[in-house]
Design a protein around this motif. Structure first.
Motif, PDB file in Angstrom:
ATOM      1  N   GLU A   1     -60.346 -37.738  28.654  1.00  0.00           N
ATOM      2  CA  GLU A   1     -61.163 -37.660  29.861  1.00  0.00           C
ATOM      3  C   GLU A   1     -62.567 -38.145  29.519  1.00  0.00           C
ATOM      4  N   VAL A   2     -62.949 -39.291  30.055  1.00  0.00           N
ATOM      5  CA  VAL A   2     -64.253 -39.873  29.728  1.00  0.00           C
ATOM      6  C   VAL A   2     -65.375 -38.888  30.010  1.00  0.00           C
ATOM      7  N   ARG A   3     -65.272 -38.147  31.104  1.00  0.00           N
ATOM      8  CA  ARG A   3     -66.327 -37.220  31.505  1.00  0.00           C
ATOM      9  C   ARG A   3     -66.492 -36.069  30.514  1.00  0.00           C
ATOM     10  N   LEU A   4     -65.492 -35.877  29.629  1.00  0.00           N
ATOM     11  CA  LEU A   4     -65.564 -34.782  28.666  1.00  0.00           C
ATOM     12  C   LEU A   4     -65.821 -35.265  27.243  1.00  0.00           C
ATOM     13  N   GLN A   5     -66.063 -36.544  27.082  1.00  0.00           N
ATOM     14  CA  GLN A   5     -66.326 -37.041  25.730  1.00  0.00           C
ATOM     15  C   GLN A   5     -67.661 -36.496  25.232  1.00  0.00           C
TER      16      GLN A   5
ATOM     17  N   LYS B   1     -68.403 -33.531  24.860  1.00  0.00           N
ATOM     18  CA  LYS B   1     -68.733 -32.298  25.561  1.00  0.00           C
ATOM     19  C   LYS B   1     -67.642 -31.257  25.337  1.00  0.00           C
TER      20      LYS B   1
ATOM     21  N   ASN C   1     -76.056 -31.523  33.350  1.00  0.00           N
ATOM     22  CA  ASN C   1     -75.210 -32.646  32.939  1.00  0.00           C
ATOM     23  C   ASN C   1     -75.621 -33.211  31.583  1.00  0.00           C
TER      24      ASN C   1
ATOM     25  N   ARG D   1     -69.743 -28.547  29.396  1.00  0.00           N
ATOM     26  CA  ARG D   1     -69.581 -28.706  30.845  1.00  0.00           C
ATOM     27  C   ARG D   1     -69.082 -27.386  31.405  1.00  0.00           C
TER      28      ARG D   1
ATOM     29  N   GLU E   1     -57.372 -29.016  30.773  1.00  0.00           N
ATOM     30  CA  GLU E   1     -58.405 -29.917  30.264  1.00  0.00           C
ATOM     31  C   GLU E   1     -59.230 -29.357  29.118  1.00  0.00           C
TER      32      GLU E   1
END
Length: 870
Positions: free
Chosen positions: A115-119, A121, A249, A254, A264
Motif C-alpha cells: 500500500e503506497v499510502r503506508l510506505q 508508516k 499526515n 497513520r 492492512e
C-alpha cells in the motif's frame, strides 16, 4: 506476579512453598510491563524490573529470601513480542523517527508496504470511527506538556515526528518574528532521514535532534514569550482541521479505524493482538539488549531456569534457542511448545523439554473412558442436531481466522509471493487473489503448529517435508478451483526445492503464520465450538479422540525418560482452558454416558422456559451444563463472565468484534434464571454428587502421576488443593496461602489416612499427595532424573485395565486407579506385580511386602499409593 501480588508477597509465602516440598519458585514474567498488567506478558522494557512489583529493591529482597531458604527460581521470559505503549521507549522512538529510529531494527515492521499510502508508516488502528470523522469531531489533538509535544486520542498518546513539529514552530516564529525559533524549526525540518542500513547516520541524526530539542527547551525556559507563542500556535493548529490533518499526515504512523487492522496492519503481532508487536529476535543486537538482565541473573546464580514463552512465534526458533543455551549453559530451559497428538519436540533444540501440555493431554486421555466417549459422540450429535466433525470444523475456523483477524498477515505473504511469481515466467500469471486464497488454504491444512525449515542453513527435516507435502495435498483436494500448479509451487518454496532471497523470506514468514492460525482457529475458537466432552478441549489436545490405552501412556513415559527426562509435567497453567480438577471430574462423567444423557434432556426440558427467542442455542446449552458439572459450585458472577468469554471465542452466535446483543442478553438471563431454579439446582447437585468422589480420585491419580512420571512437575498456584477454576482470568484469582500453610502444618504433625480422607472436602488429600511426593523428590532427586529408569507394572485380573502402575529407579513404585465409577466398590481380585522387598507407603505409613499385591488391599486406606523400597 502483578501489582496485587508483588515480590514482597512472594517473600511472604516462600516459607510455605519450601515446606510444601518445592525446589523452585516459578515466576511469571517480571521485567517492566505495561501499567496495571495482570500477568507481565506485555513487556515494555526488558532492561528493567517491574516497578509495580517493587522494582529492583524488592526483587533483591525476594532473591535474598530464596537464598535463605535454599529455593531456586525459574522465570518466564517473552522473546517474541513487546507491548505497544508510550512507556515502551523503543517503540515510542520508532513512532517518532520512523525508519530513522535507533530501534527501527528491533521490530518486525513492513516499511515498504504494498500500500503506497503506508510506505514508511506504521498503521495504528485505534480510532473508533473513520479518521476524517474522528478528526472533525476534535477527538485528535496536539498536546504540549512543557516542551514535549505529542498527539492525543482519548487515552492513546503518540509522539510528533521532529520535522512535523517545524509546522508549529515556524508559525510561532513568524508570529513573534523570532529568528531563534525560525532556526530551530528549520533545523528540525532539515534533519536527514537515513534508514536502518546506515547506523552511523542514524546516530548522528539522533545527536542533532537532541541538541535541537535542548536548544528549544532552553529558549522556552529563558523566554516566556516564546513559550506563550508556541502554546497559542498549538491551540490554533488544533482548531484548524486542515493544518492538523497536514501535521498528522507527516507522522511516521497513520492513525486509522480499528477495523483496518485485519487487512492492512504493517507489523507482525502476537497472534491478532494489535497492542503486542513482534520483535526481531533473530538479530544479535536485539537478542543481547533484551536479555541482558536475564543473563545477569543467570551469571549471578540467582536464576536457575528459563521458560521461553511462545518460541513458535520467532522467525528462527533453533537459532534463538542455540544462542540462549550458549549464554545459559547450565540453566534448565523449557519452551512453551504446543505439540499436537503424535508430535514430539525437535531433538535439535538445545532445551530440556516443553511446558507440559503434552503430558497434560496424555494424562487426561488416560483417565477418560473410551467406551463412554463413543456414546458421548452420539448423544452430542443428537442433542445439537448436527454432525460436527472436529477436523472439518478446525479447517473451517482456521480459514475464517485467516480471512478476518489474520488477514493482514496473509496479505503480506501474498505480496511476497506475487513478487516470487513475477520472477518466474512459468508462474507469473497467477493473480494476487488466487495466491492469497492458496496461502490461506495451505496454512489451514497444517495439522501441527508449524515447521522449522531454514534455507540459509539448508535445514529441512523429513518431518517438515512430510507435513508440508501433506498440507499441500489436502489443500489441492479442498480447493480444486485453484490451479494445482500454484499449490505445487508453494510446496517447492516451502521445502527448499525452489530457492532465492524472496523465497526464503516467504518461507520464514509463512512458518510464523501457521502458529497463530492454529492457535486462533483451534485453541480460541474450535475448543469452544466442538463440545462433545469439553474436558478434552485443551491446548494441544485431541477433542475428538476416545482416550488412551495403558500401553500408550507407558510408551509416552518411556519415550520421555529416554529423550527428555527433565521436561516439565503439568496439569494446570495460566493458559489452560480449565483446571485439572474440572477435567478430572469431567473425566468421571465419561464413565456414565447414560446418566449424562438423561440429565441433559431432563435439564433441557425443565429450563426451556428460561430461554428467550430460543436462545441460547443447543450447543451453548450443552457446553453450559458440562461446565456446571465440572466447576460446581460456581458463583453467578464467575459463570456469567466465563460464558460471555466462551461464546465470544466460539464466534458462532456472537464474537468479540461483532457482538450479538440479543443472544448475549438471552444467555445472561438464562444463566441467572437456572441458577435460581429450585428444580434445576438440586438436580444439578445430585449429578455432581454422582461424579464428585470419582473426580477427586482422578485428581489424586493424575497429581501423583504428574509428580512421579518422567519430567519435572509444575504445581500451578493454589492447585495443591481442589481447584475448580476455569480459563483466565478466572484461573489468575488470588490464592489463600494462609489457609494452605495451616493445613500443611496440621498434616506435618501427623494425621492418619482415614482422617485425611474424612476431611476430603477441604482438599486435604490433594495437599497430602503433593507434600509427600515433592518431599520425596527433594530428598532423592536421583530417583527421578535421567538415571531414574521408568518401568511399567503389570496388573492381572478382571479389572487390570483400571490399574496404572510403574517403578522409578527400582526404588519408587506408583499405583493409581482409573475408571472408579465403572469399577464400582470392588477390584474383583485384581492384582499388580511389584518388585520383591519391603515397601513403605508414604501416603498411609503401611509396610508392604512386594511381588503380587491385591489392588483392593493396596488402595484400601487411600485412593493412590506412593511406595518406597526400604
Amino acid at each position: 506476579m502483578n501489582a496485587h501480588f508483588t515480590f514482597d508477597d512472594a517473600v511472604a509465602i516462600a516459607g510455605y512453598l519450601k515446606d510444601l516440598g518445592l525446589s523452585h519458585i516459578y515466576c511469571s514474567p517480571y521485567l517492566q510491563a505495561a501499567p496495571a498488567s495482570m500477568h507481565g506478558y506485555d513487556v515494555v522494557d526488558p532492561q528493567r524490573v517491574n516497578e509495580e512489583l517493587g522494582g529492583d529493591r524488592a526483587h533483591q529482597r525476594f532473591l535474598d529470601r530464596l537464598i535463605e531458604l535454599d529455593l531456586g527460581q525459574v522465570l518466564d521470559i517473552v522473546p517474541n513480542h513487546m507491548a505497544i505503549r508510550p512507556e515502551n521507549r523503543y517503540w515510542w522512538d520508532v513512532l517518532e523517527n520512523g525508519p530513522s529510529s535507533r530501534y527501527a531494527t528491533w521490530f518486525d515492521i513492513d516499511w515498504q508496504s504494498a500500500e503506497v499510502r503506508l510506505q514508511n508508516k506504521v498503521l495504528i488502528p485505534v480510532l473508533g470511527d473513520q479518521y476524517g470523522k474522528v478528526l472533525a469531531a476534535g477527538q485528535i489533538q496536539i498536546e504540549q506538556v512543557d516542551t514535549e509535544f505529542r498527539v492525543r486520542y482519548g487515552d492513546n498518546l503518540f509522539p510528533l515526528a521532529p520535522h512535523s513539529l517545524a509546522i508549529v514552530l515556524q508559525k510561532a516564529g513568524r508570529f513573534l518574528r523570532d529568528d531563534v525559533l525560525g532556526f530551530i524549526a528549520d533545523s528540525l525540518a532539515r534533519l536527514p532521514s537515513p534508514d536502518a542500513n546506515d547506523p552511523a547516520a542514524i546516530q548522528e541524526r539522533h545527536r542533532d535532534k537532541e541538541v535541537i530539542y535542548k536548544l528549544l527547551r532552553r529558549t522556552c525556559e529563558e523566554r516566556k514569550d516564546v513559550g506563550d507563542a508556541i502554546a497559542k500556535t498549538t491551540e490554533a493548529v488544533n482548531t484548524d482541521i486542515e493544518v492538523l490533518d497536514d501535521l498528522l499526515n507527516q507522522q511516521n504512523y497513520r492513525l486509522a479505524y480499528w477495523r483496518t487492522a485485519d487487512q492492512e496492519l504493517g507489523y507482525r503481532r502476537f497472534f491478532d493482538v494489535n497492542t503486542l508487536v513482534g520483535v526481531r529476535m533473530e538479530r544479535q543486537h536485539v537478542f543481547d539488549a533484551t536479555h541482558c538482565r536475564i543473563f545477569e541473573w543467570i551469571d549471578r546464580g540467582v536464576l536457575d531456569g528459563i521458560r521461553v514463552d511462545h518460541p513458535d512465534g520467532l522467525r528462527d526458533p533453533q537459532q534463538y534457542l542455540d544462542r540462549l543455551r550458549a549464554r545459559a549453559r547450565d540453566a534448565w530451559i523449557i519452551g512453551e511448545k504446543i505439540l499436537e497428538p503424535g508430535e514430539y519436540l525437535r531433538q535439535s533444540w538445545p532445551i530440556d523439554g516443553t511446558t507440559g501440555y503434552d503430558f497434560l493431554n496424555v494424562c487426561n486421555n488416560l483417565l477418560v473412558s473410551g467406551e463412554g466417549l463413543r456414546e458421548f459422540s452420539a448423544i452430542y450429535r443428537e442433542f445439537i442436531g448436527r454432525t460436527d466433525k472436529f477436523d472439518e470444523m478446525a479447517h473451517e475456523k482456521k480459514l475464517n481466522v485467516e480471512q478476518e483477524a489474520l488477514g493482514s498477515d496473509v496479505n503480506r505473504l501474498a505480496t511476497i509471493f506475487v513478487q516470487i511469481c513475477e520472477g518466474n515466467r512459468d508462474q507469473r500469471d497467477y493473480t494476487r487473489a488466487e495466491i492469497r486464497r492458496a496461502i490461506r488454504e495451505v496454512a489451514a491444512c497444517f495439522s501441527i503448529y508449524r515447521t522449522y525449515v531454514v534455507a540459509e542453513r539448508n535445514e529441512a527435516t523429513e518431518d517438515d517435508r512430510y507435513e508440508i507435502e501433506s498440507a499441500v495435498a489436502r489443500a489441492k483436494q479442498s480447493r480444486t478451483d485453484i490451479d494445482g500448479g500454484l499449490f505445487d509451487f508453494i510446496a517447492d518454496v516451502l521445502t527448499l526445492r525452489h530457492r532465492g532471497g524472496l523465497e526464503s523470506e516467504f518461507l520464514l514468514r509463512f512458518q510464523q503464520l501457521t502458529s497463530p492460525v492454529m492457535a486462533k482457529g483451534v485453541e480460541d475458537t474450535v475448543l469452544y465450538c466442538f463440545n462433545r466432552m469439553i474436558g478434552l478441549n485443551e491446548v494441544g489436545g485431541a477433542p475428538a479422540s476416545d482416550g488412551a490405552t495403558l500401553d500408550e501412556f507407558h510408551a509416552y513415559c518411556e519415550r520421555m525418560q529416554a529423550t527428555l527426562p527433565y521436561t516439565m509435567t503439568t496439569l494446570s497453567t495460566h493458559d489452560a482452558k480449565r483446571s485439572d480438577d474440572v477435567r478430572a471430574r469431567l473425566a468421571a462423567l465419561t464413565e456414565m454416558p447414560g446418566r449424562w444423557k438423561s440429565a441433559l434432556y431432563r435439564w433441557a426440558r425443565m429450563n426451556a422456559r428460561h430461554k428467550t427467542n430460543k436462545f441460547p442455542d443447543k450447543n451453548t446449552e450443552y457446553f453450559l451444563y458440562q461446565t456446571l458439572i465440572g466447576a460446581w459450585p460456581i458463583s453467578e458472577e464467575r459463570l456469567l463472565t466465563y460464558m460471555e468469554k466462551a461464546v465470544r471465542e466460539a464466534k458462532e452466535q456472537t464474537s468479540w468484534t461483532q457482538q450479538n446483543k440479543d443472544f448475549e442478553d438471552a444467555l445472561r438471563v438464562f444463566v441467572q434464571r437456572i441458577l435460581k431454579s429450585p428444580e434445576f439446582i438440586p438436580d444439578l447437585e445430585g449429578m455432581v454428587g454422582r461424579v464428585n468422589h470419582a473426580g477427586r480420585v482422578n485428581s489424586l491419580a493424575q497429581s501423583l502421576l504428574r509428580y512421579t512420571a518422567p519430567g519435572v512437575p509444575d504445581t500451578y498456584q493454589g492447585g495443591e488443593l481442589w481447584d475448580y477454576r476455569l480459563v483466565d482470568p478466572d484461573n489468575r484469582t488470588a490464592v489463600d496461602y494462609g489457609l494452605r500453610q495451616e493445613m500443611l502444618n496440621e498434616l506435618k504433625q501427623g494425621l492418619p489416612a482415614e482422617e485425611i480422607m474424612r476431611r476430603a472436602d477441604s482438599g486435604l488429600p490433594k495437599l497430602w499427595v503433593a507434600h509427600r511426593a515433592l518431599t520425596l523428590r527433594r530428598e532423592h532427586p536421583e530417583w527421578f532424573g535421567a538415571d531414574g529408569a521408568y518401568e511399567p507394572l503389570p496388573a492381572n485380573g478382571a479389572k487390570a485395565a483400571n490399574a496404572v502402575g510403574f517403578v522409578r529407579a527400582g526404588r519408587v513404585a506408583v499405583v493409581v486407579p482409573r475408571w472408579s465409577i465403572r469399577r464400582g466398590e470392588s477390584w474383583a481380585g485384581t492384582t499388580i506385580d511389584i518388585p520383591g522387598g519391603l515397601w513403605r507407603n508414604l501416603l498411609t505409613g503401611d509396610s508392604i511386602e512386594g511381588l503380587r499385591l491385591r489392588m483392593q488391599t493396596l488402595l484400601q486406606r487411600f485412593p493412590v499409593a506412593l511406595l518406597v523400597l526400604e
